[in-house]
Design a protein around this motif. Sequence first.
Motif, PDB file in Angstrom:
ATOM      1  N   UNK A   5       0.799  -1.633  -0.067  1.00  0.00           N
ATOM      2  CA  UNK A   5      -0.392  -0.621   0.281  1.00  0.00           C
ATOM      3  C   UNK A   5       0.720   1.400   0.252  1.00  0.00           C
ATOM      4  N   UNK A   6       2.187   1.357   0.671  1.00  0.00           N
ATOM      5  CA  UNK A   6       2.963   2.854   0.655  1.00  0.00           C
ATOM      6  C   UNK A   6       3.318   2.865  -0.908  1.00  0.00           C
ATOM      7  N   UNK A   7       3.503   1.670  -1.418  1.00  0.00           N
ATOM      8  CA  UNK A   7       4.658   1.776  -2.127  1.00  0.00           C
ATOM      9  C   UNK A   7       3.688   2.379  -3.556  1.00  0.00           C
ATOM     10  N   UNK A   8       2.390   1.648  -3.459  1.00  0.00           N
ATOM     11  CA  UNK A   8       0.961   1.732  -4.218  1.00  0.00           C
ATOM     12  C   UNK A   8       1.170   3.582  -4.109  1.00  0.00           C
TER      13      UNK A   8
ATOM     14  N   UNK B 152       5.974   4.642 -11.815  1.00  0.00           N
ATOM     15  CA  UNK B 152       5.515   3.323 -12.101  1.00  0.00           C
ATOM     16  C   UNK B 152       6.348   2.626 -13.033  1.00  0.00           C
ATOM     17  N   UNK B 153       7.077   3.038 -13.695  1.00  0.00           N
ATOM     18  CA  UNK B 153       7.998   2.126 -14.339  1.00  0.00           C
ATOM     19  C   UNK B 153       8.844   1.801 -13.581  1.00  0.00           C
TER      20      UNK B 153
ATOM     21  N   UNK C 166      -0.197 -10.823  -4.762  1.00  0.00           N
ATOM     22  CA  UNK C 166      -0.531 -10.177  -3.611  1.00  0.00           C
ATOM     23  C   UNK C 166      -0.822  -8.709  -3.799  1.00  0.00           C
ATOM     24  N   UNK C 167      -1.031  -7.767  -4.533  1.00  0.00           N
ATOM     25  CA  UNK C 167      -1.658  -6.451  -4.207  1.00  0.00           C
ATOM     26  C   UNK C 167      -3.364  -6.551  -4.685  1.00  0.00           C
ATOM     27  N   UNK C 168      -3.795  -7.461  -5.133  1.00  0.00           N
ATOM     28  CA  UNK C 168      -5.132  -7.660  -5.010  1.00  0.00           C
ATOM     29  C   UNK C 168      -5.671  -8.227  -3.856  1.00  0.00           C
ATOM     30  N   UNK C 169      -4.486  -9.273  -2.979  1.00  0.00           N
ATOM     31  CA  UNK C 169      -5.130  -9.488  -1.852  1.00  0.00           C
ATOM     32  C   UNK C 169      -5.327  -8.257  -0.834  1.00  0.00           C
TER      33      UNK C 169
ATOM     34  N   UNK D 209      -5.649  -3.500  -2.907  1.00  0.00           N
ATOM     35  CA  UNK D 209      -4.571  -2.398  -4.390  1.00  0.00           C
ATOM     36  C   UNK D 209      -4.746  -2.928  -5.643  1.00  0.00           C
ATOM     37  N   UNK D 210      -4.457  -2.238  -6.297  1.00  0.00           N
ATOM     38  CA  UNK D 210      -4.077  -2.557  -7.687  1.00  0.00           C
ATOM     39  C   UNK D 210      -3.701  -1.321  -8.313  1.00  0.00           C
ATOM     40  N   UNK D 211      -2.322  -2.714  -9.131  1.00  0.00           N
ATOM     41  CA  UNK D 211      -0.936  -1.898  -9.333  1.00  0.00           C
ATOM     42  C   UNK D 211      -0.440  -2.179 -10.562  1.00  0.00           C
TER      43      UNK D 211
END
Length: 125
Positions: free
Chosen positions: A66-69, A78-79, A103-106, A109-111
Amino acid sequence: MNSIATTVRLSLKLACVVVLCLVVGASLAQGAITCGQVTGALSPCVGYMRSNGAGPVPATCCSGIKGLNSAAQTTPDHKAACNCIKSASGTISGINYGVASGLPGKCGVSIPYKISPNSDCSKVK
């Protein structure tokens, strides 16, 4: 004549300072996220990514994702994050990339990229 020359010199110096500030500010705004931030955010996830994904995702892992997002808001960010993940994921043995990509979905978050050594980061937006 001397005061005009002084005024011109000061104006020129001021213009150079303004241009320098704009250049430095623009370079900081683009790709502000670092590989250190990316790997630090995802390091709590390594144990889970090596598992079969059956148990709950560690809270520290989701917090990192979440922090990364939140930190990666722009396309250059993003790149950069994608390239860092791609590079780092190739050096960690035993990663289950099916678990990693979910992992992101769990974590809710969506990356715009996959946690995979095979991501095409040039297509990330």
